[in-house]
Enzyme design. Structure first.
Site, short mmCIF file in Angstrom:
data_model
loop_
_atom_site.label_atom_id
_atom_site.label_comp_id
_atom_site.label_asym_id
_atom_site.label_seq_id
_atom_site.Cartn_x
_atom_site.Cartn_y
_atom_site.Cartn_z
N SER A 1 13.30 49.65 8.80
CA SER A 1 13.36 48.62 7.68
C SER A 1 13.90 47.52 8.46
O SER A 1 14.99 47.70 9.17
CB SER A 1 14.23 49.02 6.35
OG SER A 1 15.49 49.02 6.69
N ASP A 2 13.90 46.16 7.96
CA ASP A 2 14.67 45.08 8.28
C ASP A 2 16.01 45.09 7.59
O ASP A 2 16.27 45.86 6.70
CB ASP A 2 13.72 43.87 8.18
CG ASP A 2 14.32 42.75 9.17
OD1 ASP A 2 15.36 42.59 9.49
OD2 ASP A 2 13.46 41.83 9.23
N HIS A 3 16.81 44.04 8.20
CA HIS A 3 18.27 43.92 7.80
C HIS A 3 18.24 43.97 6.19
O HIS A 3 17.79 42.89 5.53
CB HIS A 3 18.81 42.88 8.14
CG HIS A 3 20.42 42.89 8.20
ND1 HIS A 3 21.02 42.74 6.91
CD2 HIS A 3 21.33 43.37 9.20
CE1 HIS A 3 22.36 42.75 7.21
NE2 HIS A 3 22.62 43.05 8.55
N GLY A 4 18.79 45.14 5.31
CA GLY A 4 18.96 44.72 3.79
C GLY A 4 17.71 44.81 3.09
O GLY A 4 17.67 44.72 1.85
#
Length: 757
Positions: free
Chosen positions: A278-281
């Site tokens: 996943s990307d950040h957050g």
């Protein structure tokens, strides 16, 4: 004898297959045994990527690592911290080594041009050189995985992350992505200088509505598979072992929650067996997207969709064991995700050599010693990235004996020339344009410099640019005084070179713009410099196509230099003074105004194409602007001139045949130069409307003055395939136009027919 050779080959081939099978069985047995003794919490730990910072201090991270609660670290790039982390991982219950990652987008300690600049080289060797050096530097510092390459196609220069990608075209972007993967990862992930790539951002990040960061995307499946998904597939086919998911919704479903995208397409259709990150957050953001009721629900949805690893994880450890206990997730779901991570670490050789390239005694000053940088390579790629946009009366190259006024807010900016995503680079080691010109000119006293104007008159912009680090300084002198100083220097010079454009922070993540023209402060400066009557060279520094109609008219010569990295200033000087003949080509179309966006070369035709005879005003056009961009895709001039003709080896092609294209290139000028010959195809009649042109090949040739040479392309049926009206990937029989030229506007055309065998 032939039978003996054949028998020997078969034996060797069989032995190779058996060895591969044995290795796969050994790997499966190793991972099965490891999983069998791991608790659910320890399995979840392998799915967590963590960054030191804020309340999560280094000591807390080290304790979590030793507890087996962290599988990877990102954004730590210095020793002895990396070694300490890996040491603690080997004290964890299962002694599983860490992934150590960082964004190595266009260089590491040595910063190369931004990716839009690298794409402007149209040079596979230059792309390979960037990837090789980046991987070598990163692995020598102890890193083993990167969040690159970024292969998001975009046709909207308002989007800030344009600078990270390779432009508007599927083929050019695919070639760059493929090369980065192959050269960074090396033939074997276990090699000492192999750096695992994470192709990103899957998918359609560059197609956000309005060019606004993190916005939604909505697109037909045909357009996805024909254009926007192509570079991700190319990078995966090249062997990328990880993929990062985009932060946007894809046809109404956030990519992080999109089972069709992450499982049906990525796993089942494309057979990807690597790690999905996943990307950040992004998992938390599923709540804001409105598809998850709370954090626990967001975790469940992400895992079910196909996410393996949570970047900057907040919730996996908190909720996954509970979700498994409740039956909302199965332990098989977690085993599958964990297996992907463990399989990658096994292939990297981390279980055998967990301290590969780590050196706790490597101090930061040694890391940045000049003999550890790759300045020669950076300078070579940087000068290949420069695009000559205009050169009236052959103003360029300049003489090293001329008096030169160097003007502009970017002429002496060390931070800006590095560009965005250059976190491991050091600004103090960068060469600015002013420094490069002073290095090159015969008498430094002939160079004068003035700021001339601030980057912008808007204090809010400077506040934005300096939000996390002070990167842009505001000169509070009166505007008139700064311009007057610049004009006075210009009047006393033989030529003016003005460095204008964007700060690097204006072409970055979360830096979308509705107005992509130069700020008024810089426009005002250029008008004053033009009024002096002195020859004006405009050198652009920017991370996206800009609208430059006025500036193009004002300039006697214009260079697109992007953000060129550590050796940028020297590379610019090489081109300005003719030590290097520019050969760069644009990887994106430059619109005349924002109203044209999206403007790109490979558009579909309409029922009423612009210029159709006997249609009067009823054609696809604007009342107030030409349809065509200011600068087309593939455009770029040289200090010499070229003529290109070509022939086809046949006018008909069998379904299993091929046609050879022979392009004859002649340097008709008086100086050696390099031309990039571009091959475009058009499917004239098909079951669905097809683009007016599609790039299918490019090759560069360097010729001395008045020399001729040949460039060859092979057209195969695979190059003619597309997704038809039934969403089948086929090459349909019929007529095809072949275009050969120096940019996408070429009308140099011949035709062949694909037969229906």
């Amino acid at each position: 004898m032939k039978k003996l050779i054949l028998l020997l080959f078969m034996c060797l081939f069989s032995s190779s297959i058996l060895a591969q099978n044995d290795n796969r069985e050994d790997k499966k047995a190793f991972i099965d045994a490891l999983l069998s003794k791991m608790t659910i919490e320890q399995k979840v730990g392998q799915l967590r990527l963590i960054s030191v910072g804020g309340e999560l201090t280094l000591d807390k991270v080290l304790d979590q690592i030793e507890a087996g609660e962290i599988g990877g670290i990102f954004n730590t790039v210095v020793e002895p911290d990396l070694s300490r982390m890996q040491d603690r991982a080997l004290k964890s219950p299962n002694k599983i080594p860490l992934l150590l990652g960082f964004d190595i987008v266009h260089g590491h300690r040595t910063v190369f041009p931004i990716n839009l600049g690298i794409a402007s080289t149209w040079d596979r060797q230059a792309m390979a050189l960037v990837a090789q050096v980046s991987a070598d530097e990163a692995t020598s510092d102890g890193l083993n995985i990167t969040w690159a390459p970024m292969v998001d196609i975009t046709r909207d220069p308002r989007w800030g992350r344009v600078s990270e990608g390779f432009g508007e075209d599927p083929y050019l972007t695919s070639e760059a992505g493929r090369i980065f993967v192959e050269q960074m990862q090396k033939p074997s992930l276990a090699e000492k200088n192999s750096l695992v790539t994470t192709v990103k951002h899957f998918a359609l990040y560059g197609a956000v509505e309005g060019g606004r960061e993190y916005n939604s995307t909505d697109m037909s499946e045909r357009k996805m598979f024909q254009e926007y998904l192509v570079p991700y597939k190319a990078a995966i086919d090249a062997g990328s072992q990880a993929i990062m998911v985009s932060l946007v919704t894809v046809n109404g479903v956030p990519a992080t929650a999109n089972h069709w995208l992450l499982t049906d397409v990525l796993r089942h259709q494309w057979h990807f067996n690597g790690v999905v990150i996943s990307d950040h957050g992004a998992i938390r953001e599923l709540i804001n997207h409105g598809v998850a009721s709370d954090a626990k629900d967001a975790v469940r949805i992400a895992i079910k969709a196909g996410i393996d690893v949570s970047m900057n994880d907040e919730y996996f450890l908190q909720f996954i064991p509970q979700l498994v206990k409740e039956g909302a997730l199965s332990e098989d779901d977690i085993n599958n995700a964990c297996r992907h991570v463990l399989s990658l670490k096994y292939d990297m050789g981390l279980f055998r050599h967990p301290h590969r390239n780590l050196d706790p005694n490597l101090d930061i000053e040694t890391m940045f010693a000049d003999n550890r940088l790759h300045r020669k390579e950076a300078r070579e790629v940087a000068r290949r990235s420069i695009v000559l946009l205009k050169n009236d009366n052959k103003l360029l190259p300049l003489s090293k004996d001329q008096k030169i006024a160097v003007i502009g807010p970017l002429a002496d900016s060390k931070r800006d020339i590095l560009g965005s995503w250059s976190g491991a680079g050091r600004a103090n080691l960068a060469v600015t344009p002013l420094e490069g010109i002073n290095h090159a000119i015969n008498n430094p006293k002939n160079v004068s410099y003035a700021l001339g104007a601030n980057l912008s008159d808007d204090p809010a912009l400077f506040k934005f640019l300096n939000l996390y680090e002070v990167t842009a300084k505001f000169d509070d002198r009166p505007v008139e005084k700064m311009i007057s100083e610049a004009v006075e220097l210009a009047k006393n010079a033989d030529v003016v070179v003005a460095f204008v454009g964007e700060a690097q922070g204006m072409a970055h993540e979360s830096s979308s713009r509705t107005d992509i023209s130069l700020p008024e402060s810089q426009k005002r400066l250029l008008r004053a410099l033009k009024a002096t009557g002195k020859p004006l060279v405009i050198a652009l520094m920017n991370g996206r196509p800009l609208t430059l109609v006025d500036e193009f008219q004002q300039a006697d010569a214009m260079l697109e230099t992007w953000f060129l990295g550590t050796e940028g200033g020297n590379a610019i000087a090489d081109v300005l003074f003719g030590d290097y003949n520019p050969s760069g080509k644009l990887p994106m179309s430059f619109p005349r105004n924002v109203g044209q966006i999206p403007v790109y070369y490979s558009h579909l035709n309409t029922g009423r194409p612009h210029g159709t005879e006997n249609m009067g005003k009823y054609t696809t056009s604007y009342l107030d602007s030409p349809n065509e961009p200011l600068f087309p895709f593939g455009y770029g001039l040289s200090y010499t001139d070229f003529n290109i003709t070509f022939s086809l080896s046949a006018t008909e092609m069998q379904q299993n045949g091929q046609i050879i294209v022979t392009a004859i290139v002649e340097n008709t000028g008086n100086r050696e130069g390099t031309q990039t010959v571009q091959l475009y195809l058009q499917d004239v009649t098909a079951s669905v409307s097809r683009p007016v042109k599609e790039l299918k090949g490019f090759e560069s040739i360097t010729l001395k003055a008045h020399e001729k040479g040949e460039v060859h392309f092979i057209i195969k049926p695979e190059m003619l395939k597309f997704w038809n009206d039934k969403m089948q990937y086929v090459a349909e029989p019929g007529k095809f136009n072949v275009f050969i030229g120096s940019d996408s506007t070429t009308q140099n055309k011949q035709t062949f027919t694909l037969l229906n065998n």
